[in-house]
Design a protein around this motif. Structure first.
Motif, PDB file in Angstrom:
ATOM      1  N   VAL A 259     -44.734 -40.160 -59.951  1.00  0.00           N
ATOM      2  CA  VAL A 259     -46.309 -40.507 -60.073  1.00  0.00           C
ATOM      3  C   VAL A 259     -46.801 -39.401 -58.732  1.00  0.00           C
ATOM      4  CG1 VAL A 259     -48.030 -41.945 -59.291  1.00  0.00           C
ATOM      5  CG2 VAL A 259     -45.951 -42.710 -60.792  1.00  0.00           C
ATOM      6  N   TYR A 260     -46.047 -39.345 -57.751  1.00  0.00           N
ATOM      7  CA  TYR A 260     -46.646 -38.596 -56.830  1.00  0.00           C
ATOM      8  C   TYR A 260     -46.602 -36.870 -57.524  1.00  0.00           C
ATOM      9  CZ  TYR A 260     -45.943 -35.351 -52.755  1.00  0.00           C
ATOM     10  OH  TYR A 260     -45.976 -34.386 -51.805  1.00  0.00           O
ATOM     11  N   LEU A 261     -45.711 -36.491 -57.921  1.00  0.00           N
ATOM     12  CA  LEU A 261     -45.302 -35.133 -58.478  1.00  0.00           C
ATOM     13  C   LEU A 261     -46.425 -35.152 -59.714  1.00  0.00           C
ATOM     14  CD1 LEU A 261     -41.835 -34.673 -58.921  1.00  0.00           C
ATOM     15  CD2 LEU A 261     -43.193 -33.615 -57.171  1.00  0.00           C
ATOM     16  N   THR A 262     -46.860 -36.102 -60.267  1.00  0.00           N
ATOM     17  CA  THR A 262     -47.667 -35.984 -61.442  1.00  0.00           C
ATOM     18  C   THR A 262     -49.254 -35.728 -60.846  1.00  0.00           C
ATOM     19  OG1 THR A 262     -46.645 -37.307 -62.697  1.00  0.00           O
ATOM     20  CG2 THR A 262     -48.709 -36.946 -63.608  1.00  0.00           C
ATOM     21  N   ALA A 263     -49.385 -36.472 -59.907  1.00  0.00           N
ATOM     22  CA  ALA A 263     -50.678 -36.485 -59.337  1.00  0.00           C
ATOM     23  C   ALA A 263     -50.714 -35.134 -58.504  1.00  0.00           C
ATOM     24  CB  ALA A 263     -50.710 -37.403 -57.861  1.00  0.00           C
ATOM     25  N   LEU A 264     -49.899 -34.631 -57.903  1.00  0.00           N
ATOM     26  CA  LEU A 264     -49.821 -33.245 -57.223  1.00  0.00           C
ATOM     27  C   LEU A 264     -50.342 -32.130 -58.516  1.00  0.00           C
ATOM     28  CD1 LEU A 264     -46.995 -32.354 -54.933  1.00  0.00           C
ATOM     29  CD2 LEU A 264     -49.375 -32.630 -54.335  1.00  0.00           C
ATOM     30  N   LYS A 265     -49.649 -32.272 -59.476  1.00  0.00           N
ATOM     31  CA  LYS A 265     -50.056 -31.354 -60.649  1.00  0.00           C
ATOM     32  C   LYS A 265     -51.287 -31.480 -61.117  1.00  0.00           C
ATOM     33  CE  LYS A 265     -48.741 -28.737 -64.193  1.00  0.00           C
ATOM     34  NZ  LYS A 265     -48.273 -27.424 -64.237  1.00  0.00           N
ATOM     35  N   LEU A 266     -51.721 -32.556 -61.446  1.00  0.00           N
ATOM     36  CA  LEU A 266     -53.004 -32.743 -61.952  1.00  0.00           C
ATOM     37  C   LEU A 266     -54.106 -32.505 -61.026  1.00  0.00           C
ATOM     38  CD1 LEU A 266     -52.835 -36.342 -63.727  1.00  0.00           C
ATOM     39  CD2 LEU A 266     -53.143 -33.935 -64.843  1.00  0.00           C
ATOM     40  N   PHE A 267     -53.877 -32.806 -59.586  1.00  0.00           N
ATOM     41  CA  PHE A 267     -55.296 -32.535 -58.698  1.00  0.00           C
ATOM     42  C   PHE A 267     -54.984 -31.249 -57.916  1.00  0.00           C
ATOM     43  CE2 PHE A 267     -54.900 -37.418 -58.986  1.00  0.00           C
ATOM     44  CZ  PHE A 267     -56.127 -37.417 -59.770  1.00  0.00           C
ATOM     45  N   THR A 268     -53.736 -30.699 -58.102  1.00  0.00           N
ATOM     46  CA  THR A 268     -53.691 -29.500 -56.915  1.00  0.00           C
ATOM     47  C   THR A 268     -53.230 -28.389 -57.956  1.00  0.00           C
ATOM     48  OG1 THR A 268     -51.700 -29.803 -56.467  1.00  0.00           O
ATOM     49  CG2 THR A 268     -53.188 -30.525 -55.199  1.00  0.00           C
ATOM     50  N   GLY A 269     -52.915 -28.812 -59.163  1.00  0.00           N
ATOM     51  CA  GLY A 269     -52.277 -27.705 -59.914  1.00  0.00           C
ATOM     52  C   GLY A 269     -51.001 -27.095 -59.665  1.00  0.00           C
ATOM     53  N   ALA A 270     -50.272 -27.780 -58.606  1.00  0.00           N
ATOM     54  CA  ALA A 270     -49.226 -27.062 -58.120  1.00  0.00           C
ATOM     55  C   ALA A 270     -48.000 -27.037 -59.269  1.00  0.00           C
ATOM     56  CB  ALA A 270     -48.607 -28.077 -56.998  1.00  0.00           C
ATOM     57  N   SER A 271     -47.433 -25.932 -59.190  1.00  0.00           N
ATOM     58  CA  SER A 271     -46.229 -25.917 -60.109  1.00  0.00           C
ATOM     59  C   SER A 271     -44.959 -26.793 -59.787  1.00  0.00           C
ATOM     60  CB  SER A 271     -45.649 -24.417 -60.375  1.00  0.00           C
ATOM     61  OG  SER A 271     -44.364 -24.394 -60.645  1.00  0.00           O
ATOM     62  N   LEU A 272     -44.346 -27.515 -60.641  1.00  0.00           N
ATOM     63  CA  LEU A 272     -43.378 -28.541 -60.540  1.00  0.00           C
ATOM     64  C   LEU A 272     -42.131 -27.775 -60.705  1.00  0.00           C
ATOM     65  CD1 LEU A 272     -44.772 -31.727 -61.899  1.00  0.00           C
ATOM     66  CD2 LEU A 272     -44.819 -30.878 -59.520  1.00  0.00           C
ATOM     67  N   SER A 273     -41.801 -26.784 -61.256  1.00  0.00           N
ATOM     68  CA  SER A 273     -40.661 -26.051 -61.651  1.00  0.00           C
ATOM     69  C   SER A 273     -39.680 -25.787 -60.848  1.00  0.00           C
ATOM     70  CB  SER A 273     -40.925 -24.871 -62.572  1.00  0.00           C
ATOM     71  OG  SER A 273     -41.697 -23.820 -61.761  1.00  0.00           O
ATOM     72  N   GLN A 274     -40.451 -25.530 -59.426  1.00  0.00           N
ATOM     73  CA  GLN A 274     -39.463 -25.136 -58.418  1.00  0.00           C
ATOM     74  C   GLN A 274     -39.223 -26.412 -57.268  1.00  0.00           C
ATOM     75  OE1 GLN A 274     -37.868 -22.454 -57.587  1.00  0.00           O
ATOM     76  NE2 GLN A 274     -38.886 -21.728 -59.840  1.00  0.00           N
ATOM     77  N   ARG A 275     -39.500 -27.899 -58.026  1.00  0.00           N
ATOM     78  CA  ARG A 275     -39.519 -28.772 -56.932  1.00  0.00           C
ATOM     79  C   ARG A 275     -38.084 -29.620 -57.062  1.00  0.00           C
ATOM     80  NH1 ARG A 275     -44.226 -30.482 -54.140  1.00  0.00           N
ATOM     81  NH2 ARG A 275     -42.810 -31.935 -53.331  1.00  0.00           N
ATOM     82  N   PRO A 276     -37.178 -29.530 -56.115  1.00  0.00           N
ATOM     83  CA  PRO A 276     -35.805 -30.390 -56.436  1.00  0.00           C
ATOM     84  C   PRO A 276     -36.351 -31.933 -56.533  1.00  0.00           C
ATOM     85  CG  PRO A 276     -35.839 -28.945 -54.380  1.00  0.00           C
ATOM     86  CD  PRO A 276     -37.023 -28.699 -55.041  1.00  0.00           C
TER      87      PRO A 276
END
Ligand code: UDP
Ligand code: MG
Length: 331
Positions: free
Chosen positions: A268-285
């Motif tokens: 949920v935290y990662l999804t929120a990051l993606k949605l609200f900041t547009g951060a890329s998740l591909s580099q996140r362990p």
């Protein structure tokens, strides 16, 4: 499941025919056996009890069986069970328990390390205190310090903490049990040392008493340091059986929920990051950890469900009760 933790009272309807059964697994102990018999006989005949000695020859390659046979020919209170091969000390005890006709069953080693002279004291303690299990404690244990006594100290501490049956010396073979205790426990693997802990499930009264211990005079010990890992693995089994045998979902489900919840929270935290900041998740362990935790969580819960099915099969096919009754008034 590897032990009948749950006693089936209907399996033990046979009445005791003698007061005492002495159960002794024997593996290559030819020098000790005659002396053991003499010592036992002296002690047992000095008591006011009927008795039998059950020698379980665990596939000895030396002359142990011939000696046991001769003892039986001389004194028919000596009964002999001969295994086809070496099945191990636990199997020896199990066979002895199955064949025991005594009201009280006493176990000991064949190598004269336990002292037959302690038997009257064990019995007296059991009867006076109304105990179901009286367990010997080798206060002056005559074995190697580093390879035997230290691992044993640690093991006893650990077993006591995990099973909540506090004994100083689980490994001592010299123990006395009431008939109903051993008749209702089935042993597998190397579980003989855990009988007091397993029996605690039935609600037994246990007492530990100091006993003598002698250095081995003949032959060699059959065990080495490798016993430690086997004891640890058995402890895991015993602890699971004592606590969760009838409710596996409670343990697997709990850990499944915890891991899955943490995984979902991360997701949920990662999804929120993606949605609200547009951060890329591909580099996140962290993403991988979230996925891993969710999968593991789901697997734990499935394991719990499977466990519940197995438990039902186990109890219902064999009509095993999940409780043990001491007595019923007004039937
Ligand atoms: N024993 C047995 N089968 C085995 C190993 C041992 O019946 O595979 C018996 C052995 O004859 C003895 C008892 O178990 O009467 C305890 O064995 P040991 O004295 O070697 O163990 P320790 O006293 O060194 O712990
Ligand atoms: Mg020994």
């Amino acid at each position: 499941m590897s032990i009948t933790l749950v006693p089936a009272p209907e399996t033990d309807t046979t009445a005791a025919a003698v007061d005492l059964s002495i159960v002794i697994p024997v593996y290559n102990e030819e020098e000790s056996l005659p002396k053991l018999y003499d010592a036992l006989r002296e002690v047992l005949d000095g008591m006011d009890e009927s008795w039998e000695i059950i020698l379980v020859d665990d596939g000895s390659q030396d002359g142990s069986y011939a000696i046991a046979q001769a003892l039986h020919a001389r004194d028919d209170r000596v009964r002999v069970i001969r295994f086809r091969r070496n099945f191990g000390q636990t199997a020896g005890f199990a066979a002895g328990f199955d064949h025991a006709r005594g009201e009280v069953i006493i176990t000991m080693d064949a190598d004269l390390q336990n002292d037959p002279a302690d038997i009257p004291m064990l019995l007296c303690t059991m009867r006076e205190g109304d105990y179901d299990v009286v367990s010997g404690w080798r206060v002056n244990r005559q074995d190697g310090f580093i390879m035997r006594k230290i691992p044993s100290r640690i093991a006893n501490w650990l077993i006591s903490r995990v099973t909540k049956v506090y004994l100083h010396d689980y490994g001592c073979s010299l123990k006395a049990y009431r008939r109903e205790v051993v008749k209702n426990i089935n042993l597998y693997g190397e579980l003989h040392r855990f009988v007091p802990a397993l029996a605690s499930w039935m609600g037994v009264r246990i007492k530990e008493v100091p006993v003598n211990h002698h250095a081995r005079r003949y032959g060699q010990s059959k065990y080495g340091i490798s016993r430690t890992t086997r004891v640890l693995l058995d402890l895991t089994t015993v602890s699971f059986l004592l606590n969760y045998a009838a409710k596996p979902m409670q343990i697997f489900g709990k850990w499944g929920l915890i891991t899955a919840f943490i995984g979902v929270a991360m997701g949920v935290y990662l999804t929120a990051l993606k949605l609200f900041t547009g951060a890329s998740l591909s580099q996140r362990p962290l993403l991988w950890l979230a996925v891993l935790l969710i999968i593991v969580g789901v697997q734990f819960i499935s394991l719990g469900l499977l466990g519940e099915l197995v438990v039902r099969t186990y109890y219902e096919t064999q009509n095993k009760p999940i409780y043990v009754i001491r007595e019923v008034l007004g039937e």
